[in-house]
Design a protein around this motif. Sequence first.
Motif, PDB file in Angstrom:
ATOM      1  N   GLU A 172      -0.943  10.729 -14.119  1.00  0.00           N
ATOM      2  CA  GLU A 172      -0.247   9.879 -13.150  1.00  0.00           C
ATOM      3  C   GLU A 172      -0.841  10.047 -11.751  1.00  0.00           C
ATOM      4  OE1 GLU A 172       3.793  11.041 -13.496  1.00  0.00           O
ATOM      5  OE2 GLU A 172       4.093  10.052 -15.444  1.00  0.00           O
ATOM      6  N   GLN A 173      -1.214  11.291 -11.434  1.00  0.00           N
ATOM      7  CA  GLN A 173      -1.820  11.537 -10.128  1.00  0.00           C
ATOM      8  C   GLN A 173      -3.157  10.804  -9.999  1.00  0.00           C
ATOM      9  OE1 GLN A 173      -3.037  15.594  -9.396  1.00  0.00           O
ATOM     10  NE2 GLN A 173      -2.658  15.408  -7.188  1.00  0.00           N
ATOM     11  N   LEU A 174      -3.981  10.888 -11.053  1.00  0.00           N
ATOM     12  CA  LEU A 174      -5.273  10.205 -11.019  1.00  0.00           C
ATOM     13  C   LEU A 174      -5.101   8.692 -10.982  1.00  0.00           C
ATOM     14  CD1 LEU A 174      -7.400  12.316 -13.547  1.00  0.00           C
ATOM     15  CD2 LEU A 174      -7.398  12.435 -11.053  1.00  0.00           C
ATOM     16  N   SER A 175      -4.040   8.199 -11.650  1.00  0.00           N
ATOM     17  CA  SER A 175      -3.802   6.753 -11.644  1.00  0.00           C
ATOM     18  C   SER A 175      -3.471   6.259 -10.242  1.00  0.00           C
ATOM     19  CB  SER A 175      -2.678   6.398 -12.615  1.00  0.00           C
ATOM     20  OG  SER A 175      -1.428   6.856 -12.119  1.00  0.00           O
ATOM     21  N   ARG A 176      -2.763   7.088  -9.480  1.00  0.00           N
ATOM     22  CA  ARG A 176      -2.460   6.705  -8.101  1.00  0.00           C
ATOM     23  C   ARG A 176      -3.742   6.663  -7.265  1.00  0.00           C
ATOM     24  NH1 ARG A 176       2.042  10.079  -9.128  1.00  0.00           N
ATOM     25  NH2 ARG A 176       1.047  11.850  -8.091  1.00  0.00           N
ATOM     26  N   TYR A 177      -4.621   7.636  -7.517  1.00  0.00           N
ATOM     27  CA  TYR A 177      -5.906   7.613  -6.813  1.00  0.00           C
ATOM     28  C   TYR A 177      -6.695   6.357  -7.175  1.00  0.00           C
ATOM     29  CZ  TYR A 177      -5.223  12.578  -5.669  1.00  0.00           C
ATOM     30  OH  TYR A 177      -4.741  13.765  -5.187  1.00  0.00           O
ATOM     31  N   LEU A 178      -6.656   6.007  -8.463  1.00  0.00           N
ATOM     32  CA  LEU A 178      -7.412   4.839  -8.921  1.00  0.00           C
ATOM     33  C   LEU A 178      -6.936   3.549  -8.270  1.00  0.00           C
ATOM     34  CD1 LEU A 178      -7.777   5.606 -12.731  1.00  0.00           C
ATOM     35  CD2 LEU A 178      -9.653   5.206 -11.139  1.00  0.00           C
ATOM     36  N   ALA A 179      -5.665   3.511  -7.910  1.00  0.00           N
ATOM     37  CA  ALA A 179      -5.114   2.298  -7.311  1.00  0.00           C
ATOM     38  C   ALA A 179      -5.591   2.080  -5.879  1.00  0.00           C
ATOM     39  CB  ALA A 179      -3.588   2.360  -7.343  1.00  0.00           C
ATOM     40  N   THR A 180      -6.248   3.085  -5.305  1.00  0.00           N
ATOM     41  CA  THR A 180      -6.744   2.960  -3.934  1.00  0.00           C
ATOM     42  C   THR A 180      -7.857   1.924  -3.869  1.00  0.00           C
ATOM     43  OG1 THR A 180      -6.252   5.290  -3.508  1.00  0.00           O
ATOM     44  CG2 THR A 180      -7.786   4.195  -1.994  1.00  0.00           C
ATOM     45  N   VAL A 181      -7.708   0.976  -2.966  1.00  0.00           N
ATOM     46  CA  VAL A 181      -8.736  -0.049  -2.789  1.00  0.00           C
ATOM     47  C   VAL A 181      -9.844   0.521  -1.903  1.00  0.00           C
ATOM     48  CG1 VAL A 181      -9.253  -2.349  -1.911  1.00  0.00           C
ATOM     49  CG2 VAL A 181      -7.062  -1.895  -3.027  1.00  0.00           C
ATOM     50  N   PRO A 182     -11.086   0.558  -2.383  1.00  0.00           N
ATOM     51  CA  PRO A 182     -12.177   1.096  -1.565  1.00  0.00           C
ATOM     52  C   PRO A 182     -12.322   0.339  -0.250  1.00  0.00           C
ATOM     53  CG  PRO A 182     -12.883   0.824  -3.841  1.00  0.00           C
ATOM     54  CD  PRO A 182     -11.553   0.139  -3.724  1.00  0.00           C
ATOM     55  N   ASP A 183     -12.548   1.084   0.803  1.00  0.00           N
ATOM     56  CA  ASP A 183     -12.720   0.498   2.132  1.00  0.00           C
ATOM     57  C   ASP A 183     -13.850   1.256   2.829  1.00  0.00           C
ATOM     58  OD1 ASP A 183     -12.624  -0.396   4.729  1.00  0.00           O
ATOM     59  OD2 ASP A 183     -10.442  -0.380   4.864  1.00  0.00           O
ATOM     60  N   ILE A 184     -15.039   0.651   2.840  1.00  0.00           N
ATOM     61  CA  ILE A 184     -16.208   1.322   3.407  1.00  0.00           C
ATOM     62  C   ILE A 184     -16.036   1.566   4.896  1.00  0.00           C
ATOM     63  CG2 ILE A 184     -18.683   1.084   3.869  1.00  0.00           C
ATOM     64  CD1 ILE A 184     -18.898  -0.518   1.278  1.00  0.00           C
ATOM     65  N   ILE A 185     -15.470   0.579   5.590  1.00  0.00           N
ATOM     66  CA  ILE A 185     -15.344   0.683   7.046  1.00  0.00           C
ATOM     67  C   ILE A 185     -14.482   1.872   7.439  1.00  0.00           C
ATOM     68  CG2 ILE A 185     -14.468  -0.460   9.114  1.00  0.00           C
ATOM     69  CD1 ILE A 185     -15.262  -3.118   7.833  1.00  0.00           C
ATOM     70  N   HIS A 186     -13.370   2.075   6.714  1.00  0.00           N
ATOM     71  CA  HIS A 186     -12.452   3.168   7.038  1.00  0.00           C
ATOM     72  C   HIS A 186     -12.667   4.396   6.158  1.00  0.00           C
ATOM     73  CE1 HIS A 186     -10.356  -0.474   8.589  1.00  0.00           C
ATOM     74  NE2 HIS A 186     -10.124   0.337   9.611  1.00  0.00           N
ATOM     75  N   CYS A 187     -13.772   4.403   5.399  1.00  0.00           N
ATOM     76  CA  CYS A 187     -14.159   5.562   4.575  1.00  0.00           C
ATOM     77  C   CYS A 187     -13.072   5.946   3.573  1.00  0.00           C
ATOM     78  CB  CYS A 187     -14.506   6.762   5.464  1.00  0.00           C
ATOM     79  SG  CYS A 187     -15.815   6.448   6.657  1.00  0.00           S
ATOM     80  N   ARG A 188     -12.486   4.945   2.912  1.00  0.00           N
ATOM     81  CA  ARG A 188     -11.462   5.216   1.898  1.00  0.00           C
ATOM     82  C   ARG A 188     -12.006   4.884   0.513  1.00  0.00           C
ATOM     83  NH1 ARG A 188      -7.473   3.077   5.682  1.00  0.00           N
ATOM     84  NH2 ARG A 188      -7.639   1.031   4.675  1.00  0.00           N
ATOM     85  N   TYR A 189     -11.882   5.865  -0.392  1.00  0.00           N
ATOM     86  CA  TYR A 189     -12.325   5.692  -1.769  1.00  0.00           C
ATOM     87  C   TYR A 189     -11.308   6.364  -2.687  1.00  0.00           C
ATOM     88  CZ  TYR A 189     -16.610   4.697   0.743  1.00  0.00           C
ATOM     89  OH  TYR A 189     -17.511   4.170   1.619  1.00  0.00           O
ATOM     90  N   PRO A 190     -11.241   5.938  -3.952  1.00  0.00           N
ATOM     91  CA  PRO A 190     -10.212   6.479  -4.852  1.00  0.00           C
ATOM     92  C   PRO A 190     -10.175   8.003  -4.911  1.00  0.00           C
ATOM     93  CG  PRO A 190     -11.274   4.592  -5.860  1.00  0.00           C
ATOM     94  CD  PRO A 190     -12.019   4.859  -4.601  1.00  0.00           C
ATOM     95  N   PHE A 191     -11.334   8.643  -4.959  1.00  0.00           N
ATOM     96  CA  PHE A 191     -11.346  10.094  -5.154  1.00  0.00           C
ATOM     97  C   PHE A 191     -12.018  10.837  -4.002  1.00  0.00           C
ATOM     98  CE2 PHE A 191     -11.214   8.207  -9.418  1.00  0.00           C
ATOM     99  CZ  PHE A 191     -10.041   8.778  -9.883  1.00  0.00           C
ATOM    100  N   LYS A 192     -12.035  10.248  -2.850  1.00  0.00           N
ATOM    101  CA  LYS A 192     -12.668  10.900  -1.706  1.00  0.00           C
ATOM    102  C   LYS A 192     -11.941  12.205  -1.381  1.00  0.00           C
ATOM    103  CE  LYS A 192     -13.939  10.327   3.139  1.00  0.00           C
ATOM    104  NZ  LYS A 192     -13.185  11.473   3.627  1.00  0.00           N
ATOM    105  N   GLY A 193     -12.706  13.309  -1.389  1.00  0.00           N
ATOM    106  CA  GLY A 193     -12.150  14.615  -1.075  1.00  0.00           C
ATOM    107  C   GLY A 193     -11.338  15.235  -2.185  1.00  0.00           C
ATOM    108  N   VAL A 194     -11.255  14.581  -3.356  1.00  0.00           N
ATOM    109  CA  VAL A 194     -10.455  15.088  -4.475  1.00  0.00           C
ATOM    110  C   VAL A 194     -11.335  15.963  -5.363  1.00  0.00           C
ATOM    111  CG1 VAL A 194      -9.092  14.467  -6.503  1.00  0.00           C
ATOM    112  CG2 VAL A 194      -8.984  13.056  -4.427  1.00  0.00           C
ATOM    113  N   LYS A 195     -10.847  17.154  -5.693  1.00  0.00           N
ATOM    114  CA  LYS A 195     -11.565  18.044  -6.600  1.00  0.00           C
ATOM    115  C   LYS A 195     -11.294  17.612  -8.033  1.00  0.00           C
ATOM    116  CE  LYS A 195     -13.875  21.648  -8.009  1.00  0.00           C
ATOM    117  NZ  LYS A 195     -15.345  21.674  -7.903  1.00  0.00           N
ATOM    118  N   LEU A 196     -12.345  17.238  -8.749  1.00  0.00           N
ATOM    119  CA  LEU A 196     -12.211  16.775 -10.129  1.00  0.00           C
ATOM    120  C   LEU A 196     -12.854  17.774 -11.079  1.00  0.00           C
ATOM    121  CD1 LEU A 196     -13.127  12.980  -9.733  1.00  0.00           C
ATOM    122  CD2 LEU A 196     -10.842  13.973  -9.916  1.00  0.00           C
TER     123      LEU A 196
END
Length: 551
Positions: free
Chosen positions: A58-82
Amino acid sequence: MPTDKENEKKADARRASDNQRNAARDAIFSTSPLKDTTRQEHQEPWNIEPEIEQERQEQLSRYLATVPDIIHCRYPFKGVKLSRADVEWLLSISMKGRGTCEGNDEGREPHLGLDLRGADLKFEDLHALPLARLRGSLTSKEWDEATAEQRAAAAVLLTGANLSEAHLEQADLIGAHLESASLYEAHLEQANLARAYLERAFLARAFLKNANLKEANIAKADLSEAYLQNANLVAARLEGAYLNGAHLTKADLSAARLEKAYLSSAYLEQANLSFAHLEEGYLSGAYLQKANLSGAHLEGAYLNEAFLEGASLYKAHLERTFLYKAHLEGVKLSGSHGVDTQLKNVSQSGEPRIGPSLADAQWGNVNLAVVQWAQIDMLGDEYEARQALHAGKRKDRVTRLEEYEAAVRANRQLAVALRAQGLDEEAARFAYRAQILQRIVLRRQSKLGAYLFSTCLDLLAGYGYKPGRSLLAYLIVIFCFTCLYLFIPSAHLSWDEALVLSVVSFHGRGFLLQNMSLGDAFARLAAIEAVLGLLIEVSFIATFTQRFLGK
């Protein structure tokens, strides 16, 4: 107060964002709800970890729902230890999502791999995972338009990770961190690793055909027997890298930094090494047929027994290059504009200008006329032989003798090759240096008689290559004996009479004055001058024969 039109625009923007987020989620979970996710009936061979807990899913699914945004440096697993288990679960979900669309693939774009931009996978065991088309960085187009901060934020962290036998074909890994990672036999065909950090990575036998490694930092990495055909390695940092037996046919290594790199027996046929830095590199037995080495820096490089047939060395720097038994048939030393191969000073002004080491080089039909041999004071073989130390240690007697013998051989072989192409002036100079070095060999072999005789020939005629010395010796002997004859009290000669007597005696046609016996000082001086004259005449004849008849 916002107008109705502005409120409507904001509502449309919110709906578009919601639709994009839902689309990203549906693309992954279109086959079944998350809570029903289970292992495939037939488990994949790479799926070796236990399935992650429901809470983690469920936690990973929430990360997956993140819409990538290059301008604001947002990615589904940015900074996440996998972990590997996390990646296996993500791969399973991704494959199920693709399974619903299987059937008619014609006309559909290739499926994008996992989006792991910015994820932390340092030191994870990811061997044999199917990660083709992985998104571990921005694409080339996105990279060109992004800031330094945006580029760094998107780079996946794979430092020390085990990616042996993993499938990373066509992966985007621009600027990715793969320091000390293991990529043994990994599949990276057509992967984009431009500007990636691969210092000390283990890439032995990796498959990198058509991969982009432009400006990548691969210093001290192990690429032994790696497959890099047609790879782009322009300006790549490969200092001290191990490329022994690597397959680099038609690879582009222009301007690459390969100082002290190991390329023994590497396959570099038709490779582009123009302006590459190969100083002190090890290319013994390398296959460089038809390679482009124009402007390459090969100072001090080891090309012993290398195959350079048909290679271009236009404007290449060959100072102190070792070419022992190298195959140089058909080597091109000049370009279309007739600019000669550069053999510049190895050090500052006042120091000798050192050429390449050429002992036992096979010249074949190499055109030696295009090289400015006048720029070279000595070959690299001679320079090396004259050095008493090697790697800070004093050489033993046997080593120094062998090096001098090799230097003699190199100069003689080059002289023969130059004379065969009608370059008699250049040939004479290297033949003379061979004689000087041979004299040193005689001294080191303790052959005193031969050494003294050789020294005498050098002083009198420069071994036949210095005709001016014979003339100078002739004039000195005539002048000295003229003075001696003038100082004999019993002779009573004028200066012109003494000069005539000296000339006649020099040529062995001396005569005695009246009241002079054979035991007088006058007679003894005449005999000595006659002997010296004979020696100088013999050396002069040898000089004439050697210099003007080429014998």
